[in-house]
Design a protein around this motif. Structure first.
Motif, PDB file in Angstrom:
ATOM      1  N   UNK A  14      47.060  59.240 -16.195  1.00  0.00           N
ATOM      2  CA  UNK A  14      46.882  58.792 -14.823  1.00  0.00           C
ATOM      3  C   UNK A  14      47.630  59.735 -13.888  1.00  0.00           C
ATOM      4  N   UNK A  15      47.036  60.027 -12.738  1.00  0.00           N
ATOM      5  CA  UNK A  15      47.694  60.870 -11.741  1.00  0.00           C
ATOM      6  C   UNK A  15      48.380  59.970 -10.722  1.00  0.00           C
ATOM      7  N   UNK A  16      49.658  60.203 -10.494  1.00  0.00           N
ATOM      8  CA  UNK A  16      50.450  59.435  -9.537  1.00  0.00           C
ATOM      9  C   UNK A  16      50.705  60.288  -8.301  1.00  0.00           C
ATOM     10  N   UNK A  17      50.428  59.742  -7.127  1.00  0.00           N
ATOM     11  CA  UNK A  17      50.769  60.433  -5.882  1.00  0.00           C
ATOM     12  C   UNK A  17      52.275  60.401  -5.707  1.00  0.00           C
ATOM     13  N   UNK A  52      58.234  70.542  -8.956  1.00  0.00           N
ATOM     14  CA  UNK A  52      56.857  70.042  -8.962  1.00  0.00           C
ATOM     15  C   UNK A  52      56.258  70.415  -7.617  1.00  0.00           C
ATOM     16  N   UNK A  53      55.253  71.279  -7.611  1.00  0.00           N
ATOM     17  CA  UNK A  53      54.702  71.762  -6.345  1.00  0.00           C
ATOM     18  C   UNK A  53      53.484  70.965  -5.883  1.00  0.00           C
ATOM     19  N   UNK A  54      52.891  70.173  -6.747  1.00  0.00           N
ATOM     20  CA  UNK A  54      51.694  69.405  -6.399  1.00  0.00           C
ATOM     21  C   UNK A  54      52.068  68.110  -5.673  1.00  0.00           C
ATOM     22  N   UNK A  55      51.086  67.516  -5.019  1.00  0.00           N
ATOM     23  CA  UNK A  55      51.284  66.252  -4.311  1.00  0.00           C
ATOM     24  C   UNK A  55      51.111  65.051  -5.236  1.00  0.00           C
ATOM     25  N   UNK A  56      50.691  65.315  -6.485  1.00  0.00           N
ATOM     26  CA  UNK A  56      50.575  64.260  -7.475  1.00  0.00           C
ATOM     27  C   UNK A  56      51.075  64.805  -8.814  1.00  0.00           C
ATOM     28  N   UNK A  57      51.338  63.891  -9.750  1.00  0.00           N
ATOM     29  CA  UNK A  57      51.836  64.301 -11.061  1.00  0.00           C
ATOM     30  C   UNK A  57      51.043  63.552 -12.122  1.00  0.00           C
ATOM     31  N   UNK A  58      50.475  64.268 -13.112  1.00  0.00           N
ATOM     32  CA  UNK A  58      49.723  63.594 -14.175  1.00  0.00           C
ATOM     33  C   UNK A  58      50.682  63.029 -15.226  1.00  0.00           C
ATOM     34  N   UNK A  59      50.646  61.727 -15.409  1.00  0.00           N
ATOM     35  CA  UNK A  59      51.484  61.077 -16.411  1.00  0.00           C
ATOM     36  C   UNK A  59      50.592  60.779 -17.615  1.00  0.00           C
ATOM     37  N   UNK A  60      50.967  61.322 -18.739  1.00  0.00           N
ATOM     38  CA  UNK A  60      50.169  61.210 -19.953  1.00  0.00           C
ATOM     39  C   UNK A  60      50.226  59.789 -20.520  1.00  0.00           C
TER      40      UNK A  60
END
Length: 71
Positions: A14-17, A52-60
């Motif tokens: 899931x990708x978390x903002x 972390x440079x993205x605006x969201x982070x993928x949590x496995x």
């Protein structure tokens, strides 16, 4: 110091903002813990935590992530 905890008990990633941390690069999010990564990359020393440079982070699936921001 701010922390952002993300838990994914689901069986798919899931990708978390990510919430904003401030305007300076030093106050951005840093990956401190990601239990989906192989050791020793699952836990970083505070000073070595990658940005972390993205605006969201993928949590496995079935994993925990802790991001930290320096204020």
């Amino acid at each position: 110091f701010r922390a952002h905890l993300m838990l994914n008990p689901y069986w798919e990633a899931l990708a978390f903002e990510l919430p904003p941390t401030g305007e300076s690069a030093a106050s951005g999010w840093h990956r401190w813990i990601d239990t989906s990564r192989d050791s020793p990359d699952d836990l970083c020393e505070w000073a070595d935590a990658p940005v972390v440079v993205a605006a969201s982070y993928p949590v496995q699936p079935r994993s925990i992530v802790v991001l930290c921001a320096r204020l």
